[in-house]
Design an enzyme around this catalytic site. Structure first.
Site, PDB file in Angstrom:
ATOM      1  N   SER A 230       0.715  -1.182  -0.018  1.00  0.00           N
ATOM      2  CA  SER A 230      -0.018  -0.199  -0.015  1.00  0.00           C
ATOM      3  C   SER A 230       0.832   1.290  -0.035  1.00  0.00           C
ATOM      4  CB  SER A 230      -0.912   0.023   1.192  1.00  0.00           C
ATOM      5  OG  SER A 230      -1.867  -1.263   1.239  1.00  0.00           O
ATOM      6  N   GLY A 231       1.732   1.352   1.066  1.00  0.00           N
ATOM      7  CA  GLY A 231       2.891   2.415   0.853  1.00  0.00           C
ATOM      8  C   GLY A 231       3.691   2.681  -0.333  1.00  0.00           C
TER       9      GLY A 231
ATOM     10  N   CYS B  33      -1.026  -6.070   3.664  1.00  0.00           N
ATOM     11  CA  CYS B  33      -2.538  -5.411   4.082  1.00  0.00           C
ATOM     12  C   CYS B  33      -3.590  -6.142   2.946  1.00  0.00           C
ATOM     13  CB  CYS B  33      -2.557  -3.978   3.878  1.00  0.00           C
ATOM     14  SG  CYS B  33      -4.419  -3.320   4.352  1.00  0.00           S
TER      15      CYS B  33
ATOM     16  N   CYS C  13      -4.727  -6.995   6.478  1.00  0.00           N
ATOM     17  CA  CYS C  13      -6.253  -6.464   6.936  1.00  0.00           C
ATOM     18  C   CYS C  13      -7.135  -6.979   6.072  1.00  0.00           C
ATOM     19  CB  CYS C  13      -5.752  -4.906   6.750  1.00  0.00           C
ATOM     20  SG  CYS C  13      -4.084  -4.165   7.210  1.00  0.00           S
TER      21      CYS C  13
ATOM     22  N   LYS D 190      -8.200 -10.594   6.620  1.00  0.00           N
ATOM     23  CA  LYS D 190      -8.537 -10.788   8.250  1.00  0.00           C
ATOM     24  C   LYS D 190      -9.964 -10.169   8.227  1.00  0.00           C
ATOM     25  CE  LYS D 190      -7.145  -7.662  10.860  1.00  0.00           C
ATOM     26  NZ  LYS D 190      -6.574  -6.736  11.555  1.00  0.00           N
ATOM     27  N   LYS D 191     -10.175  -9.072   7.832  1.00  0.00           N
ATOM     28  CA  LYS D 191     -11.470  -8.578   8.111  1.00  0.00           C
ATOM     29  C   LYS D 191     -12.731  -9.132   7.310  1.00  0.00           C
ATOM     30  CE  LYS D 191     -13.974  -5.231   9.925  1.00  0.00           C
ATOM     31  NZ  LYS D 191     -13.882  -3.903   9.484  1.00  0.00           N
TER      32      LYS D 191
ATOM     33  N   ALA E  66      14.271  -7.022  -5.769  1.00  0.00           N
ATOM     34  CA  ALA E  66      15.267  -6.080  -6.079  1.00  0.00           C
ATOM     35  C   ALA E  66      16.053  -6.001  -4.884  1.00  0.00           C
ATOM     36  CB  ALA E  66      14.650  -4.725  -6.399  1.00  0.00           C
TER      37      ALA E  66
ATOM     38  N   TYR F 235      -2.350  -8.019  19.096  1.00  0.00           N
ATOM     39  CA  TYR F 235      -3.725  -7.926  18.662  1.00  0.00           C
ATOM     40  C   TYR F 235      -3.876  -8.885  17.479  1.00  0.00           C
ATOM     41  CZ  TYR F 235      -1.350  -5.531  14.412  1.00  0.00           C
ATOM     42  OH  TYR F 235      -0.643  -5.564  13.405  1.00  0.00           O
TER      43      TYR F 235
ATOM     44  N   CYS G 225      -4.966 -12.150  19.175  1.00  0.00           N
ATOM     45  CA  CYS G 225      -6.549 -11.976  19.853  1.00  0.00           C
ATOM     46  C   CYS G 225      -7.343 -11.902  18.722  1.00  0.00           C
ATOM     47  CB  CYS G 225      -6.462 -10.802  20.725  1.00  0.00           C
ATOM     48  SG  CYS G 225      -5.396 -10.768  22.134  1.00  0.00           S
ATOM     49  N   GLU G 226      -7.168 -11.372  17.661  1.00  0.00           N
ATOM     50  CA  GLU G 226      -8.050 -11.174  16.527  1.00  0.00           C
ATOM     51  C   GLU G 226      -8.172 -12.637  15.943  1.00  0.00           C
ATOM     52  OE1 GLU G 226      -7.334  -6.787  14.679  1.00  0.00           O
ATOM     53  OE2 GLU G 226      -6.093  -8.324  13.955  1.00  0.00           O
TER      54      GLU G 226
ATOM     55  N   GLY H  59       5.162 -11.949  16.945  1.00  0.00           N
ATOM     56  CA  GLY H  59       5.917 -10.829  16.478  1.00  0.00           C
ATOM     57  C   GLY H  59       6.054 -10.864  14.750  1.00  0.00           C
TER      58      GLY H  59
ATOM     59  N   ASP I  46       6.358  -0.504   7.042  1.00  0.00           N
ATOM     60  CA  ASP I  46       6.692  -1.362   8.245  1.00  0.00           C
ATOM     61  C   ASP I  46       8.175  -1.539   8.223  1.00  0.00           C
ATOM     62  OD1 ASP I  46       3.949  -1.633   8.777  1.00  0.00           O
ATOM     63  OD2 ASP I  46       3.834  -3.852   8.680  1.00  0.00           O
TER      64      ASP I  46
ATOM     65  N   HIS J 257     -29.529   9.448  20.275  1.00  0.00           N
ATOM     66  CA  HIS J 257     -30.221   8.491  21.236  1.00  0.00           C
ATOM     67  C   HIS J 257     -31.260   7.461  20.380  1.00  0.00           C
ATOM     68  CE1 HIS J 257     -31.704   6.944  24.905  1.00  0.00           C
ATOM     69  NE2 HIS J 257     -32.691   6.837  24.341  1.00  0.00           N
TER      70      HIS J 257
ATOM     71  N   GLU K 288     -23.463   7.295  22.325  1.00  0.00           N
ATOM     72  CA  GLU K 288     -23.839   8.646  22.913  1.00  0.00           C
ATOM     73  C   GLU K 288     -23.182   8.702  24.250  1.00  0.00           C
ATOM     74  OE1 GLU K 288     -28.122   8.616  24.513  1.00  0.00           O
ATOM     75  OE2 GLU K 288     -28.067   6.798  23.823  1.00  0.00           O
TER      76      GLU K 288
END
Length: 487
Positions: free
Chosen positions: A15-16, A44, A49, A52-53, A117, A180, A183-184, A297, A338, A470, A475
């Site tokens: 992505s970057g 990602c 990402c 996973k999502k 490369a 994370y 746990c995800e 990690g 990263d 509400h 809220e």
């Protein structure tokens, strides 16, 4: 610039790197080349990402039938078809990769190379195809990779890259780690019907996040059936048949007839990876699982790239050392994402790529902004966070904490014990909201909007002046009037 093949050469099509390449080529007219040795889209899109999502979404449907019954619907829970989902998932990843390769890169005039490369010198890259190319500027955006613990036979376990390509789900799995990612995936696989055990060597999962939020999430995970063991480290791993004689007084193992062989389940380069695995812990517990998943990690992808030979300094764990403009110790070489191990989030890598283009190709020095970054952890319930934790804030100044935890209307109505958390950490002196932490279904969506206010420097009184919507969970963020503690 005519002395070089390219004005910019990007190593890495995640992505970057993709954002920097296409903006530099499409908006500034720079001649840009990009090399990607694996799949376009990077961690990602292909291994993180996005898949996973989609798995998070899949895992949340399992409880819909029972919830609907509480609301008067006649529904029965069916079974989950991993093959059907996985096939659809792979097609979606192929579609997204084609967008990165063709629409975003080639459509912007970027020349792409499907090759590895490495640097020859500050202005030259050599591709695995044998081509040698020169560039005025080189951008390293090679991301990171999951790592296994340094114990014998660790290669018997899976890592996050392996999960999305499993031909079948295991009946039982041990997840090692408490961050994370661990746990995800514990929540995801539990939601898909896998018997999940999680070992973490620390005292509480999600180290570095707000303590109160961590505790609520840990309780919720256990309540959903995840067998969570903190203060537990893996000291030995091997094949079930290799265990010492006499061991196994505290064993869990599926019947042999129900276990999948490594060849049937692993689907990896090594045929023995992913099959039944024997694990012994620092607490003396020994068990057998159909699979072990290490979420222990990640490390920057800098090995064998010629970086140090070209003069680029590396930091802890092999991360590329950069200044606030993402420039390395070699003036012509920059690095984002990263691989720099600054803030390892996809939107941050994209912002760093944009700042790089602004600095180098538009002549407007722009540092990457790493302050007040909102993020989400897609556990069940979700966790959204921006700014300082209560613990971090207390170390730097006097604060007030506004917090509430309650059973939300939707699940309380049908007798479920689920709880949510809304929390604001406020400076006593300036009244600015230093941190916002939400544990609730949809917390990721909520924190994106709350993050705007926190980034702008909103005060507690600004929140107070905002009329509540509400009835909603969110809220509570604007209705908490009295601090629960200060310090």
């Amino acid at each position: 610039m005519a002395d070089f093949d390219y004005d910019l050469f990007v190593i890495g099509g995640g992505s970057g790197g993709t954002r920097a390449a296409r903006v530099a080529a499409g908006e500034t007219g720079a001649r840009v080349g990009l090399a990607e040795e694996s799949r376009y889209g990077g961690t990602c899109v292909i291994r993180g990402c996005v898949p996973k999502k989609l798995m998070v979404f899949a895992s949340e449907y399992g409880g819909i039938a029972s919830d609907a019954q509480g609301y008067g619907w006649s529904m029965e829970r069916g079974s989950f078809d991993w093959q059907a989902f996985s096939g659809h998932l792979q097609k979606e990843l192929d579609r997204l990769e084609s967008i990165y390769r063709d629409t975003l890169l080639k459509g912007s005039g970027v020349t792409t190379y499907d090759a590895r490369a490495r640097l020859r010198d500050p202005h030259t890259v050599e591709l695995s195809t044998g081509e040698v190319l020169s560039a005025k500027h080189i951008l390293v955006a090679t991301g990171g990779r999951p790592v296994r613990p340094d114990i014998p036979n660790a290669d018997l376990g899976l890592v996050s890259d392996d999960i999305f390509g499993l031909p079948e789900l295991p009946k039982s799995i041990l997840i090692v780690g408490g961050g994370y990612i661990a746990c995800e995936f514990a929540c995801i696989l539990n939601g898909l019907g896998v018997d999940v055990t999680q070992y973490y060597r620390g005292a509480q999962i999600l180290r570095g996040f707000d303590e109160e939020a961590r505790g609520l999430i840990a309780d919720a995970m256990s309540a959903r059936g995840i067998d969570l063991h903190t203060g537990t480290d893996v000291i030995e791993i091997g094949h079930p048949d290799d265990r010492p004689s006499g061991a196994g007084t505290n064993m869990y193992a599926a019947p042999a007839s129900e276990r999948q062989s490594g060849a049937e389940q692993g689907g990896q380069a090594r045929p023995d990876r992913g099959g039944p695995v024997r694990v012994k812990t620092s607490t003396g517990r020994e068990a057998v699982f159909d699979a072990v998943f290490f979420a222990t990690g990640r490390a920057p992808n800098t090995a064998d790239m010629g970086l140090e030979e070209a003069g680029v300094k590396l930091g802890r764990g092999g991360a590329v050392a950069v200044d606030k403009y993402s420039q390395t110790s070699v003036p012509s070489i920059y690095a984002i994402g990263d691989v720099t191990n600054r803030v390892n989030l996809t939107p941050v890598a994209i912002r760093e790529g944009m700042a790089f283009v602004e600095t180098v190709f538009r002549g407007n020095p722009t540092p990457a902004d790493h302050e007040m970054i909102p993020s989400a952890v897609f556990t069940q319930p979700e966790f959204g966070t921006v700014g300082l934790t209560e613990e971090q804030a207390m170390e730097q100044e006097e604060i007030e904490v506004y917090c509430t935890s309650f059973r939300p209307m939707q699940t309380a109505f049908i007798g479920r014990p689920d709880r949510v958390l809304m929390k604001l950490v406020v400076s006593k002196e300036t009244r600015r909201v230093l941190g916002c932490h939400i544990v609730a279904p949809g917390a990721g969506e909520m924190i994106q909007l709350a993050g705007i206010a926190v980034k702008m420097g909103a005060t507690k009184e600004d929140f107070d002046r905002t009329v509540a919507v509400h009835p909603t969970m969110a809220e509570e963020i604007v209705t908490m009037r009295k601090p629960v503690r200060s310090g």
